[in-house]
Design a protein around this motif. Structure first.
Motif, short mmCIF file in Angstrom:
data_model
loop_
_atom_site.label_atom_id
_atom_site.label_comp_id
_atom_site.label_asym_id
_atom_site.label_seq_id
_atom_site.Cartn_x
_atom_site.Cartn_y
_atom_site.Cartn_z
N GLN A 149 -45.27 25.92 -81.47
CA GLN A 149 -44.81 26.13 -80.02
C GLN A 149 -46.24 26.87 -79.18
O GLN A 149 -46.43 26.53 -78.16
CB GLN A 149 -43.72 27.28 -79.85
CG GLN A 149 -42.29 26.49 -80.23
CD GLN A 149 -40.99 27.64 -80.35
OE1 GLN A 149 -41.36 28.61 -81.08
NE2 GLN A 149 -40.53 27.45 -79.33
N ILE A 150 -46.83 27.87 -79.96
CA ILE A 150 -48.08 28.43 -79.43
C ILE A 150 -49.07 27.26 -79.13
O ILE A 150 -49.75 27.46 -78.00
CB ILE A 150 -48.46 29.55 -80.50
CG1 ILE A 150 -47.46 30.81 -80.67
CG2 ILE A 150 -49.96 29.99 -79.87
CD1 ILE A 150 -47.85 31.69 -81.58
N GLU A 151 -49.27 26.60 -79.98
CA GLU A 151 -50.31 25.43 -79.73
C GLU A 151 -49.82 24.72 -78.68
O GLU A 151 -50.60 24.18 -77.80
CB GLU A 151 -50.38 24.64 -80.96
CG GLU A 151 -51.27 25.18 -82.03
CD GLU A 151 -52.47 25.82 -81.69
OE1 GLU A 151 -53.27 25.23 -81.06
OE2 GLU A 151 -52.98 26.84 -82.04
N ALA A 152 -48.69 24.65 -78.52
CA ALA A 152 -48.05 23.53 -77.32
C ALA A 152 -48.58 24.04 -75.95
O ALA A 152 -48.78 23.41 -74.87
CB ALA A 152 -46.75 23.11 -77.27
N VAL A 153 -48.20 25.71 -75.94
CA VAL A 153 -48.53 26.27 -74.80
C VAL A 153 -49.89 26.30 -74.49
O VAL A 153 -50.27 26.08 -73.16
CB VAL A 153 -47.93 27.89 -74.90
CG1 VAL A 153 -48.46 28.78 -73.70
CG2 VAL A 153 -46.66 27.91 -75.01
N LEU A 154 -50.77 26.47 -75.49
CA LEU A 154 -52.20 26.52 -75.14
C LEU A 154 -52.77 25.02 -74.68
O LEU A 154 -53.61 25.03 -73.84
CB LEU A 154 -52.73 26.82 -76.39
CG LEU A 154 -52.85 28.25 -76.92
CD1 LEU A 154 -53.36 28.29 -78.59
CD2 LEU A 154 -53.36 29.01 -75.99
N ARG A 155 -52.23 24.02 -75.22
CA ARG A 155 -52.31 22.57 -74.56
C ARG A 155 -52.07 22.55 -73.16
O ARG A 155 -52.94 22.02 -72.13
CB ARG A 155 -51.82 21.60 -75.24
CG ARG A 155 -52.53 21.08 -76.69
CD ARG A 155 -51.86 19.94 -77.30
NE ARG A 155 -50.46 20.05 -77.68
CZ ARG A 155 -49.79 20.27 -78.55
NH1 ARG A 155 -50.62 20.89 -79.69
NH2 ARG A 155 -48.57 20.17 -78.73
N ARG A 156 -50.88 23.02 -72.83
CA ARG A 156 -50.54 22.82 -71.47
C ARG A 156 -51.55 23.88 -70.86
O ARG A 156 -51.83 23.35 -69.39
CB ARG A 156 -49.11 23.78 -71.13
CG ARG A 156 -47.85 22.59 -72.04
CD ARG A 156 -46.62 23.60 -71.51
NE ARG A 156 -45.58 23.08 -72.43
CZ ARG A 156 -44.84 23.65 -73.46
NH1 ARG A 156 -45.39 24.94 -73.50
NH2 ARG A 156 -44.17 22.96 -74.37
N TYR A 157 -51.82 24.95 -71.21
CA TYR A 157 -52.74 25.87 -70.38
C TYR A 157 -54.16 25.06 -69.92
O TYR A 157 -54.65 25.05 -69.02
CB TYR A 157 -53.21 27.01 -71.15
CG TYR A 157 -54.23 28.03 -70.48
CD1 TYR A 157 -54.07 28.79 -69.42
CD2 TYR A 157 -55.52 27.95 -71.36
CE1 TYR A 157 -55.06 29.40 -68.98
CE2 TYR A 157 -56.60 28.85 -70.80
CZ TYR A 157 -56.38 29.53 -69.47
OH TYR A 157 -57.43 30.24 -69.10
N ARG A 158 -54.82 24.47 -71.05
CA ARG A 158 -56.20 23.87 -71.08
C ARG A 158 -56.07 22.86 -69.96
O ARG A 158 -56.98 22.18 -69.32
CB ARG A 158 -56.40 23.34 -72.32
CG ARG A 158 -56.79 24.50 -73.40
CD ARG A 158 -57.49 23.73 -74.65
NE ARG A 158 -57.32 24.83 -75.77
CZ ARG A 158 -56.50 24.77 -76.68
NH1 ARG A 158 -55.59 23.78 -76.70
NH2 ARG A 158 -56.59 25.57 -77.78
#
Length: 590
Positions: A107-116
């Motif tokens: 989930q954390i990696e998914a949030v980071l992808r959205r942020y980038r």
């Protein structure tokens, strides 16, 4: 040092000029900042003071033909985090948040992808948060000033699995989809239709996103809600009314229950309106909203019955004896047979062709039958000989002309193309010029061999039998005049003979246990051979009332064993729609 008055005057003039240049530069700078660049600096100031909060728009409601809700929106909650300085600071914040609520590394990696992808936009952390999670975060609000908790519309399907085959589901747009031209303007965290009507009519169902502004302090804590005049309200999408009869759809779902698997399509042969479309077993589209739970996904993927595979529009199955009608149509078009004509070899349980003996489904045989009776009792021996009389070239051309190798064009994104040989050259390419014989005709003439159809396409083709040889394109959402195409053309007398034969199937043939009280049902059974221990697939495609049809139903039961079983289910479906009673009870497979 010289203090001559002229030197003093010269230095004074230079000083005045220097000061003039300095004050002039300052004046120009102040003018540029206060006047020319006023809007830019004001915006930067406002951006530091105001936080833009996107407001998702409710998706359009989907209704059935009678105004009953198929898909609607319920209140839900989302959790986002305000723009971070960089990925590292965001990761640190998410790790800290993970100590309060469950957040997996995935989930954390998914949030980071959205942020980038959109670093200046609040990043979605949880798109569909439970009330328990919201309660915990509200208690910890002071420790996480960057969190944004808001009420959002949540997609909901009141009938869940009963409608999944045609409505599809919604889910978060992924990286690959964000790069597609049809999703231009979409942002990470947005929900889109992932299948069925939700995907087909995504642009119509989407709505327009709004925005509000919160005033924040230097630490990012919300001070107050900004002036309402600055906000832009979200605009809900218009609703969509379908041709689906939700009452009929529910009836079919209940009829199949948990024991049967297969596909059903019901449509109006006059305009192509899809009244019901069902695939069993089904899945619950509500479980996909906000992200599908891993355990539910695993259960779907491990189910050998393939609940995510739409058997009504994606499954390809030999149509078996339901296809004999189109063998007959081809022969009639070339005036190669009449309805009272018998074949040279009577049926004694099979037919000898070369060194092979092709069996009839009834080992006892049907005797010396004509075309009408051959359709009623589904005599393979008769159709073997009829196929040979037609010849391979004409048989293939006839199959192609009635639409046996194409899609129907239904307004759903997942429809597969039916398979059928395009011509004699097909066999040369597949088997080699000398590695096949006219024995292929015998299989094709009874709906086996290189012939695989979708349930939808069989319903579409039988719509032409129910009318005058024309079939309207199947539609879930009617937008204009029905688009019709002619699948075949025979004389009125020949068309009447076909209808008479199909009513005979139900009154005195292989579907004799599927009659309806007070309504004449016409149709054809089929038992499709398939390798494996589970048994053959069962077919029935029919329509009613025979004299003026208003509904065509195609039923295919995987491993249903016999077409008569599928006929009883189709009879019950048609009876429910026409409000009449079948003469025999339905037996389902345990």
């Amino acid at each position: 040092m010289s203090n001559h008055p002229n030197d003093i005057a010269r230095r004074t003039r230079l000083g005045i000029i220097g000061l003039g240049l300095i004050f002039g530069s300052l004046a120009i700078a102040f003018f540029r900042a206060q006047v020319l660049d006023h809007d830019r600096y004001k915006l930067q100031s406002e951006e530091n003071r105001l936080r833009a909060i996107p407001l998702p728009a409710p998706r359009g409601i989907i209704y059935d033909r009678n105004g009953e809700v198929i898909a609607e929106n319920l209140p839900g909650y989302s959790v986002s985090i305000a723009s971070a300085k960089n990925s590292d600071s965001l990761r640190s914040e998410l790790k800290r948040l993970g100590e309060v609520i469950p957040l997996t590394e995935r989930q954390i990696e998914a949030v980071l992808r959205r942020y980038r992808r959109e670093p200046h936009r609040p990043t979605v952390v949880i798109s569909d948060a439970s009330f328990d999670i919201i309660s915990i975060l509200e208690e910890q609000r002071i420790n996480f000033p960057q969190l944004i908790i808001q009420s959002v519309p949540k997609r909901f399907y009141p009938d869940g699995p009963a409608v999944s085959a045609f409505v599809g589901y919604t889910g978060e747009i992924n990286e690959d989809e964000l790069n597609l031209p049809q999703y231009e303007g979409y942002k990470p965290g947005h929900s889109i239709g992932k299948g069925g009507l939700e995907k087909q009519y995504e642009r119509e169902l989407r709505g327009r996103e709004g925005v509000r502004y919160d005033e924040v302090d230097a630490r990012g804590r919300v001070v107050r809600r900004a002036s309402p005049e600055m906000a832009v309200d979200p605009l809900a999408a218009p609703s969509i009314k379908t041709n689906i009869d939700l009452d009929l759809q529910r009836f079919i779902a209940n009829l199949f229950g948990d024991s049967l698997q297969g596909g059903v399509v019901a449509l109006d042969p006059n305009d192509g309106a899809v009244l019901a479309l069902y695939s069993a077993p089904a899945y619950d589209p509500n479980r996909f909203t906000g992200g599908i739970p891993a355990n539910y996904w695993d259960s779907l993927m491990s189910d050998k019955r393939r609940p995510l595979f739409n058997k009504a529009i994606q499954g390809l199955y030999p149509p078996a004896s339901t296809y004999k009608l189109f063998t007959a149509v081809t022969a009639l078009q070339h005036n190669l047979v009449t309805f009272d004509e018998k074949m040279t070899v009577p049926c004694h349980g099979g037919y000898q062709f070369g060194n092979r003996y092709f069996r009839c489904w009834d080992r006892k045989g049907h005797g010396n039958v004509d075309l009408t009776r051959a359709i009623e009792v589904s005599c393979d021996t008769y159709f073997y000989q009829l196929g040979l009389r037609i010849g391979l070239s004409r048989l293939l051309a006839g199959g192609v002309s009635v639409g046996s190798r194409k899609k129907t064009g239904i307004d759903l994104p997942e429809e597969r193309t039916s398979k059928y040989p395009y011509g004699v050259e097909y066999y040369n390419e597949v088997y080699g010029a000398r590695n096949w014989s006219n024995a292929v005709i015998l299989n094709l003439s009874i709906g086996q061999g290189e012939n695989s159809q979708t349930v939808l396409n069989m319903a579409h083709m039988y719509a032409a039998l129910a009318t005058d040889g024309q079939a309207a394109r199947p539609t879930l959402v009617s937008r204009s005049t029905p688009v019709k195409e002619r699948l075949f053309k025979v004389s009125p007398e020949q068309m009447e003979g076909l209808k008479r034969s199909l009513t005979g199937v139900v009154s005195a043939g292989t579907a004799a246990r599927s009659r309806l009280t007070g309504v004449v049902l016409a149709g054809k059974t089929g038992t499709a051979q398939q390798s494996g221990p589970e048994g053959d697939h069962a077919w029935f495609v029919g329509y009613a009332p025979a004299e003026r049809p208003t509904i065509v139903v195609a039923v295919m039961l995987e491993f249903g064993l016999s077409g008569s079983r599928a006929a009883r289910i189709a009879s019950a479906i048609i009876g429910h729609y026409l409000k009449v009673t079948p003469t025999s009870a339905i037996q389902t497979r345990g």
